[in-house]
Design a protein around this motif. Structure first.
Motif, PDB file in Angstrom:
ATOM      1  N   LYS A  53      48.667  -0.085   0.341  1.00 40.97           N
ATOM      2  CA  LYS A  53      48.555  -0.434  -1.153  1.00 40.97           C
ATOM      3  C   LYS A  53      47.141  -0.493  -1.531  1.00 40.97           C
ATOM      4  O   LYS A  53      46.596  -0.283  -3.092  1.00 40.97           O
ATOM      5  CB  LYS A  53      49.277  -1.916  -0.986  1.00 40.97           C
ATOM      6  CG  LYS A  53      50.346  -1.954  -1.281  1.00 40.97           C
ATOM      7  CD  LYS A  53      51.622  -3.003  -1.540  1.00 40.97           C
ATOM      8  CE  LYS A  53      53.151  -2.992  -1.281  1.00 40.97           C
ATOM      9  NZ  LYS A  53      53.899  -4.700  -0.769  1.00 40.97           N
ATOM     10  N   HIS A 113      33.023   1.869  -6.800  1.00 41.65           N
ATOM     11  CA  HIS A 113      32.816   2.590  -5.768  1.00 41.65           C
ATOM     12  C   HIS A 113      33.780   2.943  -4.762  1.00 41.65           C
ATOM     13  O   HIS A 113      34.307   3.888  -4.729  1.00 41.65           O
ATOM     14  CB  HIS A 113      31.876   3.557  -6.324  1.00 41.65           C
ATOM     15  CG  HIS A 113      31.641   4.427  -8.291  1.00 41.65           C
ATOM     16  ND1 HIS A 113      30.594   4.036  -8.841  1.00 41.65           N
ATOM     17  CD2 HIS A 113      31.743   5.077  -8.793  1.00 41.65           C
ATOM     18  CE1 HIS A 113      30.676   4.102  -9.671  1.00 41.65           C
ATOM     19  NE2 HIS A 113      31.607   5.210  -9.912  1.00 41.65           N
ATOM     20  N   ALA A 149      46.001   1.836  -5.015  1.00 44.56           N
ATOM     21  CA  ALA A 149      45.588   0.586  -6.394  1.00 44.56           C
ATOM     22  C   ALA A 149      44.422   1.257  -6.513  1.00 44.56           C
ATOM     23  O   ALA A 149      43.481   1.785  -8.141  1.00 44.56           O
ATOM     24  CB  ALA A 149      45.051  -0.606  -5.883  1.00 44.56           C
ATOM     25  N   PHE A 150      43.105   1.929  -5.241  1.00 45.09           N
ATOM     26  CA  PHE A 150      42.165   2.436  -5.806  1.00 45.09           C
ATOM     27  C   PHE A 150      41.424   3.386  -5.795  1.00 45.09           C
ATOM     28  O   PHE A 150      40.435   3.865  -7.272  1.00 45.09           O
ATOM     29  CB  PHE A 150      40.797   2.278  -4.010  1.00 45.09           C
ATOM     30  CG  PHE A 150      40.160   2.512  -3.764  1.00 45.09           C
ATOM     31  CD1 PHE A 150      38.611   1.788  -4.696  1.00 45.09           C
ATOM     32  CD2 PHE A 150      39.124   3.691  -3.294  1.00 45.09           C
ATOM     33  CE1 PHE A 150      36.851   2.296  -4.406  1.00 45.09           C
ATOM     34  CE2 PHE A 150      37.810   4.533  -3.644  1.00 45.09           C
ATOM     35  CZ  PHE A 150      37.156   3.415  -3.849  1.00 45.09           C
ATOM     36  N   LEU A 151      42.580   4.243  -5.812  1.00 47.52           N
ATOM     37  CA  LEU A 151      42.831   6.133  -5.956  1.00 47.52           C
ATOM     38  C   LEU A 151      43.032   5.885  -7.528  1.00 47.52           C
ATOM     39  O   LEU A 151      43.829   7.341  -8.416  1.00 47.52           O
ATOM     40  CB  LEU A 151      43.586   6.713  -4.774  1.00 47.52           C
ATOM     41  CG  LEU A 151      42.636   6.615  -3.708  1.00 47.52           C
ATOM     42  CD1 LEU A 151      42.949   7.592  -2.594  1.00 47.52           C
ATOM     43  CD2 LEU A 151      41.507   7.380  -3.796  1.00 47.52           C
ATOM     44  N   GLU A 152      44.196   4.409  -8.373  1.00 49.09           N
ATOM     45  CA  GLU A 152      43.923   5.028  -9.621  1.00 49.09           C
ATOM     46  C   GLU A 152      45.296   5.880  -9.177  1.00 49.09           C
ATOM     47  O   GLU A 152      45.626   6.753  -9.889  1.00 49.09           O
ATOM     48  CB  GLU A 152      43.251   5.226 -10.605  1.00 49.09           C
ATOM     49  CG  GLU A 152      42.155   3.928 -10.168  1.00 49.09           C
ATOM     50  CD  GLU A 152      40.828   4.342 -11.684  1.00 49.09           C
ATOM     51  OE1 GLU A 152      41.403   4.313 -12.217  1.00 49.09           O
ATOM     52  OE2 GLU A 152      40.067   4.557 -11.574  1.00 49.09           O
ATOM     53  N   VAL A 153      46.336   6.093  -8.647  1.00 50.21           N
ATOM     54  CA  VAL A 153      47.813   6.537  -8.600  1.00 50.21           C
ATOM     55  C   VAL A 153      49.217   5.700  -8.934  1.00 50.21           C
ATOM     56  O   VAL A 153      48.711   4.318  -8.176  1.00 50.21           O
ATOM     57  CB  VAL A 153      47.372   7.101  -7.456  1.00 50.21           C
ATOM     58  CG1 VAL A 153      49.007   8.010  -7.247  1.00 50.21           C
ATOM     59  CG2 VAL A 153      46.583   8.484  -7.182  1.00 50.21           C
ATOM     60  N   ASP A 154      49.081   6.415  -9.025  1.00 51.81           N
ATOM     61  CA  ASP A 154      50.740   5.918  -9.304  1.00 51.81           C
ATOM     62  C   ASP A 154      52.276   6.265  -8.985  1.00 51.81           C
ATOM     63  O   ASP A 154      52.723   7.158  -8.737  1.00 51.81           O
ATOM     64  CB  ASP A 154      51.625   5.470 -11.062  1.00 51.81           C
ATOM     65  CG  ASP A 154      51.945   4.356 -11.449  1.00 51.81           C
ATOM     66  OD1 ASP A 154      52.386   3.995 -10.848  1.00 51.81           O
ATOM     67  OD2 ASP A 154      53.295   4.643 -12.484  1.00 51.81           O
ATOM     68  N   ASP A 185      36.509  13.788  -9.088  1.00 48.40           N
ATOM     69  CA  ASP A 185      37.174  13.633  -8.795  1.00 48.40           C
ATOM     70  C   ASP A 185      37.626  14.385  -6.991  1.00 48.40           C
ATOM     71  O   ASP A 185      38.503  13.775  -6.590  1.00 48.40           O
ATOM     72  CB  ASP A 185      38.009  14.069  -8.961  1.00 48.40           C
ATOM     73  CG  ASP A 185      38.444  15.613  -8.969  1.00 48.40           C
ATOM     74  OD1 ASP A 185      36.859  15.948  -8.622  1.00 48.40           O
ATOM     75  OD2 ASP A 185      39.041  16.430  -9.680  1.00 48.40           O
ATOM     76  N   LYS A 214      49.437  15.376  -6.378  1.00 46.04           N
ATOM     77  CA  LYS A 214      48.025  15.732  -6.848  1.00 46.04           C
ATOM     78  C   LYS A 214      46.888  16.958  -5.748  1.00 46.04           C
ATOM     79  O   LYS A 214      46.406  17.220  -6.415  1.00 46.04           O
ATOM     80  CB  LYS A 214      46.666  14.742  -6.882  1.00 46.04           C
ATOM     81  CG  LYS A 214      46.984  13.582  -8.258  1.00 46.04           C
ATOM     82  CD  LYS A 214      46.321  12.611  -7.764  1.00 46.04           C
ATOM     83  CE  LYS A 214      46.539  11.279  -9.889  1.00 46.04           C
ATOM     84  NZ  LYS A 214      46.198  11.802 -10.402  1.00 46.04           N
ATOM     85  N   LYS A 233      33.534   8.934 -11.579  1.00 47.50           N
ATOM     86  CA  LYS A 233      35.187   8.294 -10.973  1.00 47.50           C
ATOM     87  C   LYS A 233      35.084   8.557  -9.357  1.00 47.50           C
ATOM     88  O   LYS A 233      36.624   8.204  -8.704  1.00 47.50           O
ATOM     89  CB  LYS A 233      35.807   9.226 -11.645  1.00 47.50           C
ATOM     90  CG  LYS A 233      36.561   8.410 -12.774  1.00 47.50           C
ATOM     91  CD  LYS A 233      37.644   9.281 -13.306  1.00 47.50           C
ATOM     92  CE  LYS A 233      38.288   8.386 -14.512  1.00 47.50           C
ATOM     93  NZ  LYS A 233      38.917   9.267 -15.962  1.00 47.50           N
ATOM     94  N   LYS A 268      35.265   8.288  -5.368  1.00 38.82           N
ATOM     95  CA  LYS A 268      35.646   6.985  -4.658  1.00 38.82           C
ATOM     96  C   LYS A 268      35.679   7.089  -3.261  1.00 38.82           C
ATOM     97  O   LYS A 268      35.117   8.318  -2.669  1.00 38.82           O
ATOM     98  CB  LYS A 268      37.244   7.285  -5.290  1.00 38.82           C
ATOM     99  CG  LYS A 268      38.091   7.329  -6.053  1.00 38.82           C
ATOM    100  CD  LYS A 268      38.350   6.011  -6.884  1.00 38.82           C
ATOM    101  CE  LYS A 268      38.779   6.241  -8.045  1.00 38.82           C
ATOM    102  NZ  LYS A 268      39.108   4.620  -8.552  1.00 38.82           N
TER     103      LYS A 268
END
Length: 288
Positions: free
Chosen positions: A207, A189, A211-216, A36, A64, A120, A122
């Protein structure tokens, strides 16, 4: 190397600052990158702290992490900062996840967990046009000279421009650095971010990172992060940092400042250098 290169040494053809040692490079190569980890792989003065700060703000907004860039006093993993007691990789080994890891190394010297990321991991790669990068690096070197016990007036632009062009500056030839990492552009990656694009449309860049970090995150939160991450707002934070090195980082943060420094001859030399090295790679930059 001549006197002005006394603070650097060469490893596998790459010019490195003496604060990066052979022992550290060996340790970094096999450093355990966690699944992570979020990595910023950057050439110095191309937007490292800007991208790192945005990543932290996103992680904090998503609940997080509670860390800030200032609270994580490690700097690039391969370096021992002037005011630090140990190299960055030693410090970050104990940091709780999710960690933000920074490296300035070219891809061939970087930790294998970053150059060949698995699962995962990044990796964010900021990039900036070579002329503004050179000018920004020049001013940064001048500011850091007193911290290293040197005289800022000993750094002359004409000599520095030659060095930057020939790759005899810390972390080597910038165009070689770029093409090395740019080969990973199709690997999911990696996210490549141009400094100039971020200056022109920061919201879109934020943005893309979210999106890349897959955070909502919702739209208003993302807008708030972009607003807080403009150069002027970040410069105020940095200028007030408790770390001496960070107080020296933010200068003008603009596109095209090179025109105030370069002679037309130097500009032509740079043009032929990066056109030769970057031609055919698909990598282009805005210079104003």
């Amino acid at each position: 190397m001549s006197g002005r290169h006394g603070m650097n040494w060469t490893h596998e053809g790459v010019c490195l600052p003496r604060i990066v040692t052979k022992e550290t490079l060996d340790a970094v190569l096999n450093f355990q990158i966690r699944d992570d980890d979020i990595v910023v792989a950057s050439f110095p003065k191309t937007g490292t702290n800007w991208v790192a700060e945005i990543a932290f703000k996103i992680l904090r907004a998503a609940g997080k992490t509670e860390q800030t860039v200032d609270s994580v006093e490690f700097g690039p993993m391969e370096m021992k900062r002037p005011t630090a007691t140990q190299p960055g990789y030693v410090t970050i080994a104990d940091i709780p996840s999710p960690r933000l890891v920074v490296t300035h190394l070219p891809i061939q010297l970087a930790s294998k967990g970053i150059s060949k990321p698995q699962n995962k991991v990044k990796v964010l790669v900021p990039m900036r046009n070579p002329k503004d990068t050179a000018v920004s690096t020049f001013h940064f070197h001048k500011k850091l000279m007193p911290l290293k016990g040197g005289n800022p007036d000993s750094v002359r632009w004409e000599e520095f421009a030659e060095d930057f062009n020939s790759g005899t500056v810390p972390f080597g030839d910038y165009c070689d650095w770029l093409t090395g990492w740019w080969k990973m552009r199709d690997d999911p990656h990696f996210l490549f971010l141009k400094y100039e694009d971020m200056k022109k449309d920061l919201l879109s860049a934020v943005k893309a990172i979210v999106a890349f970090l897959e955070v909502d995150l919702d739209e208003s939160t993302i807008k708030g992060i972009a607003e807080a991450s403009t150069f002027n707002n970040m410069k105020a934070d940095m200028d007030n940092s408790k770390m001496a090195e960070r107080r020296n980082i933010a200068r003008k943060g603009i596109i095209g400042d090179w025109k105030n420094t370069f002679s037309s001859k130097e500009s032509d030399l740079f043009d032929s250098w990066y056109e030769k090295k970057l031609g055919g790679t698909g990598l282009t930059f805005d210079f104003e």
